[in-house]
Write a protein that holds these residues in place. Sequence first.
Motif, PDB file in Angstrom:
ATOM      1  N   UNK A  62       0.783  -1.136  -0.048  1.00 38.04           N
ATOM      2  CA  UNK A  62      -0.170   0.040   0.073  1.00 38.04           C
ATOM      3  C   UNK A  62       0.838   1.227  -0.007  1.00 38.04           C
ATOM      4  N   UNK A  63       2.035   1.379   0.700  1.00 33.18           N
ATOM      5  CA  UNK A  63       2.863   2.491   0.820  1.00 33.18           C
ATOM      6  C   UNK A  63       3.501   2.783  -0.535  1.00 33.18           C
ATOM      7  N   UNK A  64       3.917   1.482  -1.069  1.00 34.62           N
ATOM      8  CA  UNK A  64       4.691   1.562  -2.705  1.00 34.62           C
ATOM      9  C   UNK A  64       3.912   2.106  -3.680  1.00 34.62           C
ATOM     10  N   UNK A  65       2.562   1.695  -3.437  1.00 40.80           N
ATOM     11  CA  UNK A  65       1.554   2.255  -4.485  1.00 40.80           C
ATOM     12  C   UNK A  65       0.993   3.588  -4.184  1.00 40.80           C
ATOM     13  N   UNK A  66       1.324   4.134  -3.016  1.00 43.80           N
ATOM     14  CA  UNK A  66       0.960   5.513  -2.343  1.00 43.80           C
ATOM     15  C   UNK A  66      -0.624   5.359  -2.181  1.00 43.80           C
ATOM     16  N   UNK A  67      -0.868   4.214  -1.919  1.00 43.02           N
ATOM     17  CA  UNK A  67      -2.408   4.018  -1.589  1.00 43.02           C
ATOM     18  C   UNK A  67      -3.016   5.133  -0.347  1.00 43.02           C
ATOM     19  N   UNK A  68      -2.212   5.220   0.401  1.00 47.91           N
ATOM     20  CA  UNK A  68      -2.490   6.160   1.592  1.00 47.91           C
ATOM     21  C   UNK A  68      -2.780   7.652   1.166  1.00 47.91           C
ATOM     22  N   UNK A  69      -2.507   8.118   0.199  1.00 45.56           N
ATOM     23  CA  UNK A  69      -2.456   9.491  -0.488  1.00 45.56           C
ATOM     24  C   UNK A  69      -4.142   9.554  -0.738  1.00 45.56           C
ATOM     25  N   UNK A  70      -4.604   8.627  -1.073  1.00 49.83           N
ATOM     26  CA  UNK A  70      -6.037   8.488  -1.744  1.00 49.83           C
ATOM     27  C   UNK A  70      -7.026   8.137  -0.743  1.00 49.83           C
ATOM     28  N   UNK A  71      -6.754   6.978   0.142  1.00 47.71           N
ATOM     29  CA  UNK A  71      -7.556   6.657   1.173  1.00 47.71           C
ATOM     30  C   UNK A  71      -6.854   6.616   2.650  1.00 47.71           C
ATOM     31  N   UNK A  72      -7.563   7.037   3.500  1.00 51.07           N
ATOM     32  CA  UNK A  72      -6.842   6.727   4.998  1.00 51.07           C
ATOM     33  C   UNK A  72      -6.516   5.285   5.204  1.00 51.07           C
ATOM     34  N   UNK A  73      -5.502   5.236   5.700  1.00 50.26           N
ATOM     35  CA  UNK A  73      -4.899   3.662   6.016  1.00 50.26           C
ATOM     36  C   UNK A  73      -4.613   3.830   7.505  1.00 50.26           C
ATOM     37  N   UNK A  74      -5.291   2.907   8.394  1.00 51.84           N
ATOM     38  CA  UNK A  74      -4.854   2.761   9.941  1.00 51.84           C
ATOM     39  C   UNK A  74      -4.235   1.610  10.347  1.00 51.84           C
ATOM     40  N   UNK A  75      -3.531   1.730  11.269  1.00 46.40           N
ATOM     41  CA  UNK A  75      -2.857   0.356  11.868  1.00 46.40           C
ATOM     42  C   UNK A  75      -3.711  -0.771  12.269  1.00 46.40           C
ATOM     43  N   UNK A  76      -4.889   0.019  13.139  1.00 46.06           N
ATOM     44  CA  UNK A  76      -5.840  -0.774  13.629  1.00 46.06           C
ATOM     45  C   UNK A  76      -7.375  -0.590  13.500  1.00 46.06           C
ATOM     46  N   UNK A  77      -8.182  -1.619  13.683  1.00 45.94           N
ATOM     47  CA  UNK A  77      -9.697  -1.274  13.487  1.00 45.94           C
ATOM     48  C   UNK A  77     -10.112  -0.191  14.672  1.00 45.94           C
ATOM     49  N   UNK A  78      -9.531  -0.221  15.686  1.00 47.05           N
ATOM     50  CA  UNK A  78      -9.923   0.797  16.664  1.00 47.05           C
ATOM     51  C   UNK A  78      -9.685   2.044  16.154  1.00 47.05           C
ATOM     52  N   UNK A  79      -8.624   2.304  15.628  1.00 51.15           N
ATOM     53  CA  UNK A  79      -8.008   3.780  15.175  1.00 51.15           C
ATOM     54  C   UNK A  79      -9.107   4.158  14.209  1.00 51.15           C
ATOM     55  N   UNK A  80      -9.405   3.243  13.006  1.00 55.36           N
ATOM     56  CA  UNK A  80     -10.337   3.421  11.939  1.00 55.36           C
ATOM     57  C   UNK A  80     -11.734   3.939  12.484  1.00 55.36           C
ATOM     58  N   UNK A  81     -12.221   2.972  13.380  1.00 54.48           N
ATOM     59  CA  UNK A  81     -13.481   3.337  13.900  1.00 54.48           C
ATOM     60  C   UNK A  81     -13.564   4.714  14.571  1.00 54.48           C
ATOM     61  N   UNK A  82     -12.492   5.007  15.526  1.00 60.04           N
ATOM     62  CA  UNK A  82     -12.302   6.136  16.166  1.00 60.04           C
ATOM     63  C   UNK A  82     -12.499   7.609  15.167  1.00 60.04           C
ATOM     64  N   UNK A  83     -11.702   7.361  14.112  1.00 58.36           N
ATOM     65  CA  UNK A  83     -11.717   8.207  13.147  1.00 58.36           C
ATOM     66  C   UNK A  83     -12.986   8.604  12.353  1.00 58.36           C
ATOM     67  N   UNK A  84     -13.896   7.705  12.373  1.00 59.76           N
ATOM     68  CA  UNK A  84     -15.315   7.640  11.813  1.00 59.76           C
ATOM     69  C   UNK A  84     -16.090   8.482  12.861  1.00 59.76           C
ATOM     70  N   UNK A  85     -15.866   8.416  14.080  1.00 60.95           N
ATOM     71  CA  UNK A  85     -16.803   9.236  15.132  1.00 60.95           C
ATOM     72  C   UNK A  85     -16.716  10.693  15.459  1.00 60.95           C
TER      73      UNK A  85
END
Length: 85
Positions: A62-85
């Motif tokens: 994902x880093x090599x393809x620069x996906x994180x420039x287009x979509x948020x990438x989180x280390x954990x599910x808890x981080x991703x869910x917290x960013x949604x609230x």
Amino acid sequence: MANADAVAEVLDGLVDDGHPVVVDLTELAFIDSSGIHALLRPRAPDDAIEVVCPPGNIRRVLEVTKLERVLPVHDTLDEALASRS
């Protein structure tokens, strides 16, 4: 590759219905360009998909393809869910 079209269709359906989408790649062992395309498939800007991907081989892809420039990438599910609230 074998499941990329099905994944893209499910993501499209969820996004089209207005559901927030978090894709957890934690257990994924392999991703290729078709899998990345399924995540990046053109969608409306308000239909953001967030990705969970811990450090490791998949995250490096994902880093090599620069996906994180287009979509948020989180280390954990808890981080991703917290960013949604």
